[in-house]
Motif scaffolding. Structure first.
Motif, mmCIF file in Angstrom:
data_model
loop_
_atom_site.group_PDB
_atom_site.id
_atom_site.type_symbol
_atom_site.label_atom_id
_atom_site.label_comp_id
_atom_site.label_asym_id
_atom_site.label_seq_id
_atom_site.Cartn_x
_atom_site.Cartn_y
_atom_site.Cartn_z
ATOM 1 N N ILE A 201 0.385 -1.628 0.082
ATOM 2 C CA ILE A 201 -0.025 0.195 0.185
ATOM 3 C C ILE A 201 0.712 0.997 -0.106
ATOM 4 O O ILE A 201 1.387 1.600 1.260
ATOM 5 N N MET A 202 0.940 1.973 -1.281
ATOM 6 C CA MET A 202 1.411 3.175 -1.111
ATOM 7 C C MET A 202 0.601 4.401 -0.702
ATOM 8 O O MET A 202 -0.801 4.917 -1.536
ATOM 9 N N PRO A 203 0.379 5.231 0.234
ATOM 10 C CA PRO A 203 -0.330 6.663 0.469
ATOM 11 C C PRO A 203 0.610 7.752 -0.468
ATOM 12 O O PRO A 203 1.760 7.725 -0.760
ATOM 13 N N VAL A 204 -0.890 8.194 -1.161
ATOM 14 C CA VAL A 204 0.144 9.093 -1.507
ATOM 15 C C VAL A 204 -0.360 10.002 -1.489
ATOM 16 O O VAL A 204 -1.626 10.757 -0.533
ATOM 17 N N VAL A 205 0.306 11.069 -0.949
ATOM 18 C CA VAL A 205 0.996 12.239 -0.031
ATOM 19 C C VAL A 205 1.248 13.560 -0.830
ATOM 20 O O VAL A 205 1.324 14.465 -0.070
ATOM 21 N N ASN A 206 1.495 14.173 -1.984
ATOM 22 C CA ASN A 206 1.514 14.580 -2.200
ATOM 23 C C ASN A 206 1.849 14.006 -4.185
ATOM 24 O O ASN A 206 1.874 13.892 -4.944
ATOM 25 N N LYS A 207 1.890 15.916 -4.727
ATOM 26 C CA LYS A 207 1.839 16.201 -6.015
ATOM 27 C C LYS A 207 2.842 14.996 -7.493
ATOM 28 O O LYS A 207 2.407 14.499 -8.360
ATOM 29 N N ASN A 208 3.769 15.265 -6.671
ATOM 30 C CA ASN A 208 4.855 14.710 -8.011
ATOM 31 C C ASN A 208 4.338 13.062 -7.661
ATOM 32 O O ASN A 208 4.466 12.437 -8.867
ATOM 33 N N GLN A 209 3.920 12.588 -6.553
ATOM 34 C CA GLN A 209 3.498 11.026 -6.192
ATOM 35 C C GLN A 209 2.280 10.824 -7.287
ATOM 36 O O GLN A 209 2.986 9.663 -8.104
ATOM 37 N N LYS A 231 -9.299 16.990 -5.862
ATOM 38 C CA LYS A 231 -10.339 17.972 -5.508
ATOM 39 C C LYS A 231 -8.816 19.005 -4.356
ATOM 40 O O LYS A 231 -8.783 19.940 -4.239
ATOM 41 N N TYR A 232 -7.673 18.202 -4.360
ATOM 42 C CA TYR A 232 -7.519 18.842 -2.976
ATOM 43 C C TYR A 232 -5.438 18.630 -4.306
ATOM 44 O O TYR A 232 -5.240 19.038 -3.015
ATOM 45 N N GLU A 233 -5.218 18.969 -5.244
ATOM 46 C CA GLU A 233 -3.918 18.950 -5.472
ATOM 47 C C GLU A 233 -3.132 20.471 -5.026
ATOM 48 O O GLU A 233 -1.720 20.347 -4.960
ATOM 49 N N HIS A 234 -3.680 21.427 -5.400
ATOM 50 C CA HIS A 234 -3.583 22.796 -4.928
ATOM 51 C C HIS A 234 -3.407 23.451 -3.170
ATOM 52 O O HIS A 234 -3.211 23.794 -3.249
ATOM 53 N N ASN A 235 -4.010 22.271 -2.663
ATOM 54 C CA ASN A 235 -3.530 22.064 -1.165
ATOM 55 C C ASN A 235 -3.152 20.678 -0.403
ATOM 56 O O ASN A 235 -3.443 20.106 0.001
ATOM 57 N N PRO A 236 -1.468 21.453 -0.659
ATOM 58 C CA PRO A 236 -0.694 19.823 0.134
ATOM 59 C C PRO A 236 -1.060 19.188 1.429
ATOM 60 O O PRO A 236 -0.936 18.284 1.460
ATOM 61 N N GLU A 237 -1.600 20.728 2.153
ATOM 62 C CA GLU A 237 -1.959 19.459 3.572
ATOM 63 C C GLU A 237 -2.953 18.767 3.347
ATOM 64 O O GLU A 237 -2.881 17.652 3.742
ATOM 65 N N ALA A 238 -3.826 19.511 2.666
ATOM 66 C CA ALA A 238 -5.234 18.316 2.969
ATOM 67 C C ALA A 238 -4.873 17.003 1.901
ATOM 68 O O ALA A 238 -5.435 15.992 1.899
ATOM 69 N N LEU A 239 -4.535 17.122 0.560
ATOM 70 C CA LEU A 239 -3.809 15.961 0.159
ATOM 71 C C LEU A 239 -3.064 15.433 0.565
ATOM 72 O O LEU A 239 -3.314 13.809 0.698
ATOM 73 N N ARG A 240 -2.100 15.666 1.177
ATOM 74 C CA ARG A 240 -1.568 14.673 2.037
ATOM 75 C C ARG A 240 -2.415 14.019 3.199
ATOM 76 O O ARG A 240 -1.995 12.453 3.428
ATOM 77 N N ASP A 241 -3.267 14.360 4.047
ATOM 78 C CA ASP A 241 -4.156 13.836 4.975
ATOM 79 C C ASP A 241 -5.179 12.879 4.356
ATOM 80 O O ASP A 241 -6.058 12.311 4.900
ATOM 81 N N ALA A 242 -6.250 13.522 3.327
ATOM 82 C CA ALA A 242 -6.743 12.367 1.647
ATOM 83 C C ALA A 242 -6.354 11.750 1.330
ATOM 84 O O ALA A 242 -7.049 10.828 1.339
ATOM 85 N N ASN A 269 8.580 9.099 4.282
ATOM 86 C CA ASN A 269 8.436 9.408 5.589
ATOM 87 C C ASN A 269 7.618 9.114 6.581
ATOM 88 O O ASN A 269 6.999 7.997 6.384
ATOM 89 N N SER A 270 8.033 9.457 7.725
ATOM 90 C CA SER A 270 8.230 9.037 8.535
ATOM 91 C C SER A 270 6.569 9.498 9.941
ATOM 92 O O SER A 270 5.947 8.597 10.151
ATOM 93 N N TYR A 271 6.184 10.598 9.321
ATOM 94 C CA TYR A 271 4.898 11.306 9.349
ATOM 95 C C TYR A 271 3.557 10.666 8.948
ATOM 96 O O TYR A 271 2.823 9.539 9.774
ATOM 97 N N VAL A 272 3.723 10.042 8.105
ATOM 98 C CA VAL A 272 3.379 9.824 6.892
ATOM 99 C C VAL A 272 3.228 7.812 7.737
ATOM 100 O O VAL A 272 1.853 6.908 7.999
ATOM 101 N N ALA A 273 3.953 6.864 7.812
ATOM 102 C CA ALA A 273 4.394 5.998 8.362
ATOM 103 C C ALA A 273 3.206 6.016 9.571
ATOM 104 O O ALA A 273 2.669 5.411 9.810
ATOM 105 N N ARG A 274 4.367 7.440 10.615
ATOM 106 C CA ARG A 274 3.384 7.133 12.049
ATOM 107 C C ARG A 274 1.637 7.105 12.274
ATOM 108 O O ARG A 274 0.378 6.486 12.799
ATOM 109 N N LYS A 275 1.168 8.071 10.872
ATOM 110 C CA LYS A 275 -0.191 7.960 11.231
ATOM 111 C C LYS A 275 -1.339 7.479 10.952
ATOM 112 O O LYS A 275 -1.784 7.010 11.043
#
Ligand code: FAD
Length: 286
Positions: A201-209, A231-242, A269-275
């Motif tokens: 499983i790969m969490p997609v958390v930014n536009k480059n990805q 919907k969230y591609e221009h809002n990095p924090e919302a994209l990460r959370d989504a 990305n340890s933040y994403v792994a932790r969440k």
């Protein structure tokens, strides 16, 4: 610890990390690993470039570091650009470092590097590893079929050769639609493949990805996923959370459907792994 023994006890939860480029400091990944240490993964696997980026030494060092941290390491080992002598030397080093678990891979064929001919497929590498020591061996598998295969059925017939050669368990390519995984798992079972299959499983958390996913990995993007990303591609924090929420939903569904394990492509990305760990570990270990 051997990964095949962990599967006998519980649903496995694991992480994947990759080494820094040869020109970067290895300390960056060591800091990331320290941040991941408390998240209780059953193992952490380290990628190893087949494409000649020269980060193989880093991969062994990182695997050793994971072991020192008290976590089971798995080292990826691609073979398409190596001779038997080279692979043999790497296996000696892996053994000397006390690393017991290997993900045996062919590696992607780089159009600029003519492949060597000692190992044409991961199954050849597995047969060779078996003659060199008592390692736990994982193999890769593809819920939507490997791009080199004409069909998923052809790919599964080849996957059976990998298991017959001695793969103890399998880790899938990433996917965003669990239905592909369930269909693949059923077809694999019908083909007589009865080793544990971990879902990648790969969490997609930014536009480059997102862009990389579309161009390189070939995974199908379900409508629901595309809608969220648009919907969230221009809002990095919302994209990460989504992206995190999407991955968590996938994992909960997989666990409810009896998956053998979840392998998280952490992208270092340890933040994403932790969440994600905080959201799913209780469910996975229940
Ligand atoms: P194989 O199993 O050899 O399969 C490749 C193709 O050959 C498939 O079409 C298959 O159907 C066919 N085939 C397989 N066996 C046979 C056979 N015996 N006879 C005839 N045909 C056969 N790449 C890296 O360079 N470094 C990494 O660290 C890395 N980590 C990965 C981790 C995971 C979990 C996954 C899923 C992939 C990873 N990759 C990595 C990418 C991988 O190397 C590529 O997908 C590569 O193109 C195929 O590798 P494989 O081991 O699956 O190959």
């Amino acid at each position: 610890m051997r990964i095949k023994d962990i599967f006998k006890e519980r649903t496995v939860f694991s992480f994947e990390v990759f080494p820094p480029k040869k020109t970067s400091s290895i300390d960056v990944i060591y800091k990331t690993l320290d941040e991941m240490k408390g998240l209780e993964p059953d193992f952490i696997s380290v990628t190893f470039s087949a494409g000649g980026s020269g980060n193989g030494g880093f991969a062994c060092d990182i695997a050793s570091r994971i072991k020192e941290m008290g976590i089971t390491p798995v080292i990826h080992l691609p073979c398409i650009n190596n001779t038997k002598e080279e692979i043999s030397a790497t296996l000696d080093e892996i053994k000397e470092r006390g690393i017991e678990n290997i993900l045996a891979l062919r590696g992607d064929i780089n159009p600029d590097i003519p492949p060597k001919t000692d190992f044409l497929h991961a199954s050849d590498l597995i047969t060779f590893i078996k003659t060199k020591g008592d390692f736990d061996i994982a193999g890769a598998c593809y819920p939507e079929g490997h791009p080199d295969s004409d069909s998923l059925v052809d790919d599964i017939i080849n996957l059976r050769k990998k298991v017959e050669a001695g793969a103890d368990h399998l880790i899938t390519q990433l996917f965003f639609d669990n239905e592909y995984f369930y269909d693949f798992r059923e077809k694999a079972a019908i083909a007589g493949i009865n080793v544990p299959i971990e879902a990648g499983i790969m969490p997609v958390v930014n536009k480059n990805q997102i862009e990389r996913m579309v161009t390189t990995c070939g995974a199908s993007l379900p409508k629901k996923f595309v809608k969220i990303m648009q919907k969230y591609e221009h809002n990095p924090e919302a994209l990460r959370d989504a992206g995190i929420a999407y991955a968590v939903n996938q994992i909960v569904d997989l666990v409810a459907n009896g998956v053998d394990g979840i392998h998280l492509y952490t992208m270092n990305n340890s933040y994403v792994a932790r969440k994600i760990s905080e959201a799913v570990l209780g469910i996975i270990r229940s």
